[in-house]
Design a protein around this motif. Structure first.
Motif, short mmCIF file in Angstrom:
data_model
loop_
_atom_site.label_atom_id
_atom_site.label_comp_id
_atom_site.label_asym_id
_atom_site.label_seq_id
_atom_site.Cartn_x
_atom_site.Cartn_y
_atom_site.Cartn_z
N GLY A 23 0.77 -1.23 0.00
CA GLY A 23 0.00 0.00 0.00
C GLY A 23 0.80 1.28 0.00
O GLY A 23 0.23 2.37 -0.04
N LYS A 24 2.14 1.19 0.01
CA LYS A 24 2.98 2.38 -0.01
C LYS A 24 3.48 2.64 -1.43
O LYS A 24 3.53 1.74 -2.27
N THR A 25 3.85 3.88 -1.68
CA THR A 25 4.46 4.27 -2.95
C THR A 25 5.90 4.70 -2.69
O THR A 25 6.15 5.53 -1.81
N GLY A 26 6.83 4.11 -3.41
CA GLY A 26 8.24 4.45 -3.25
C GLY A 26 8.71 5.40 -4.33
O GLY A 26 8.27 5.32 -5.48
N LEU A 173 13.98 -5.35 -10.66
CA LEU A 173 12.59 -5.77 -10.59
C LEU A 173 12.41 -7.21 -11.07
O LEU A 173 11.50 -7.92 -10.62
N MET A 174 13.26 -7.65 -11.97
CA MET A 174 13.17 -9.01 -12.50
C MET A 174 13.32 -10.07 -11.41
O MET A 174 12.86 -11.20 -11.57
N LYS A 175 13.94 -9.71 -10.31
CA LYS A 175 14.21 -10.67 -9.24
C LYS A 175 13.14 -10.65 -8.15
O LYS A 175 13.19 -11.46 -7.22
N ALA A 181 4.34 -2.17 -9.29
CA ALA A 181 4.13 -1.35 -10.48
C ALA A 181 5.26 -0.33 -10.54
O ALA A 181 5.78 0.11 -9.51
N ALA A 182 5.67 0.03 -11.75
CA ALA A 182 6.87 0.87 -11.88
C ALA A 182 6.67 1.97 -12.92
O ALA A 182 6.02 1.76 -13.96
N ARG A 183 7.25 3.12 -12.63
CA ARG A 183 7.33 4.23 -13.58
C ARG A 183 8.74 4.79 -13.54
O ARG A 183 9.41 4.74 -12.51
N THR A 184 9.17 5.34 -14.66
CA THR A 184 10.44 6.05 -14.70
C THR A 184 10.18 7.50 -15.08
O THR A 184 9.22 7.81 -15.79
#
Length: 352
Positions: A23-26, A173-175, A181-184
């Motif tokens: 539930g957190k956003t990093g 992330l592959m590991k 979910a990811a953004r750049t």
């Protein structure tokens, strides 16, 4: 600040399911990297990781690795170590890049807490050296981040900077068993707040001088010219930053000169080379110059040692009389405003 939320049972999971954090956003800020120390072996480990990156040096490993391992890494750690020792933060026993990145992270953390409370966790990593990208991605996942915004601290995109940082993020992330979910973050070389922050740093520096410099040199880290011809947009983005900076300052053509530094290897790199151009300026009668490095978000060995020593020496040996280095934006309040705005823009849809 304790940003470790207690494990929580997953919604709709059976009673015996292990509790997890979620539930957190990093927000993971990424900088280039730094050796752990200035001794030979610390420098060799760092340089080996950096110069083995195919995004940085794309020659065939069959040709490049023997040269790197048997020749370059035998000698270069000594000279690089000496350069780092000249700028090392001895009190904290770390490079200035590490000190500044920590300060940037702390200030952005404060801004995100004001904006989002405890919903956002901010951390930083290095592409080369420590803390590694993988270690900080794992730390964010362990703290319950099921969404991560990855922010390479490069205003301009280049394959050798932004792209390799993103590569390492995605490899990490592959590991992951439960992949967030990811953004750049896209480059921000033309962001109005970034241009304004650069302009204000120039205005402040000029205001502290007794005499106005004849020319402002905007020195960007170089890349091989071949990269431009192969489609890398870095050169064009640097040129646009210089143009926008000139327009924001209200200056005429010729008052700002764009150059490129840190050439490495035998092939042609983006020109003009800073070290040569400052000498040409001095010889042409431009005896007072200022130098700024817009492509660097933090002062580091390329700015504090290369610009403030090697490039300055080239200018003075050619007859230059007054050399002013304008520091990077670092943890200046205007820079933190820029970075925080970029982060908030990229969190839209996740946190509104």
């Amino acid at each position: 600040m304790n940003d470790m939320t207690p494990p929580t049972p997953l919604p709709h999971a059976p009673a015996d399911h292990p509790a997890v954090r979620f539930g957190k956003t990093g927000v993971l800020i990424a900088n280039l990297g730094t050796p752990d120390a200035t001794d030979y072996w610390s420098m060799r480990r760092y340089l080996n990781e950096f110069l083995s990156d195919r995004r940085v040096i794309d020659y065939s490993p069959w040709i490049w690795q023997p040269l790197l391992q048997l020749v370059i890494l035998t000698k270069r750690p000594f000279s690089s170590g000496e350069a780092y020792r000249g700028i090392w933060n001895t009190e904290a026993d770390e490079s200035p890049l590490m000190t500044i990145t920590k300060e940037q992270t702390a200030k952005i953390t404060e801004r995100m807490k004001q904006r989002y409370g405890d919903d956002v966790i901010v951390d930083f990593c290095m592409r080369y050296g420590n803390p590694s990208t993988e270690s900080r991605v794992n730390a964010l996942i362990e703290k319950g981040c099921d969404r991560i915004l990855f922010f390479p601290l490069y205003p301009h995109y280049a394959g050798a900077t932004s792209a390799t940082a993103n590569d390492q993020f995605f490899r990490s992330l592959m590991k992951a068993k439960w992949q967030p979910a990811a953004r750049t973050v896209a480059p921000y070389f033309e962001h109005p707040q970034y241009i304004d922050a650069l302009a204000r740093s120039v205005e402040t520096a000029y205001g502290d001088l007794d005499e106005r410099p004849d020319v402002l040199v905007t020195s960007y880290h170089g890349v091989p010219k071949r990269y431009l011809l192969e489609g890398d947009p870095y050169h064009c983005q640097c040129q646009k930053t210089s143009r926008l900076l000139k327009e924001r300052l209200g200056w005429e053509d010729g008052e700002i000169v764009t150059t490129f530094q840190s050439r490495f290897g035998p092939e042609e790199w983006l020109k003009p080379y800073t070290v040569e151009e400052v000498a040409r300026l001095a010889e042409s009668g431009k005896k007072k110059i200022a130098v700024i490095a817009p492509a660097f978000s933090s002062d580091c060995v390329e700015t504090l040692e290369e610009i403030n020593e090697e490039i300055k020496e080239s200018f003075e040996e050619a007859g230059g009389e007054s050399f002013t280095y304008i520091p990077c934006l670092n943890a200046d309040a205007a820079h933190i405003d820029v970075l925080s705005t970029v982060i908030e823009d990229n969190l839209k849809g996740w946190l509104d």
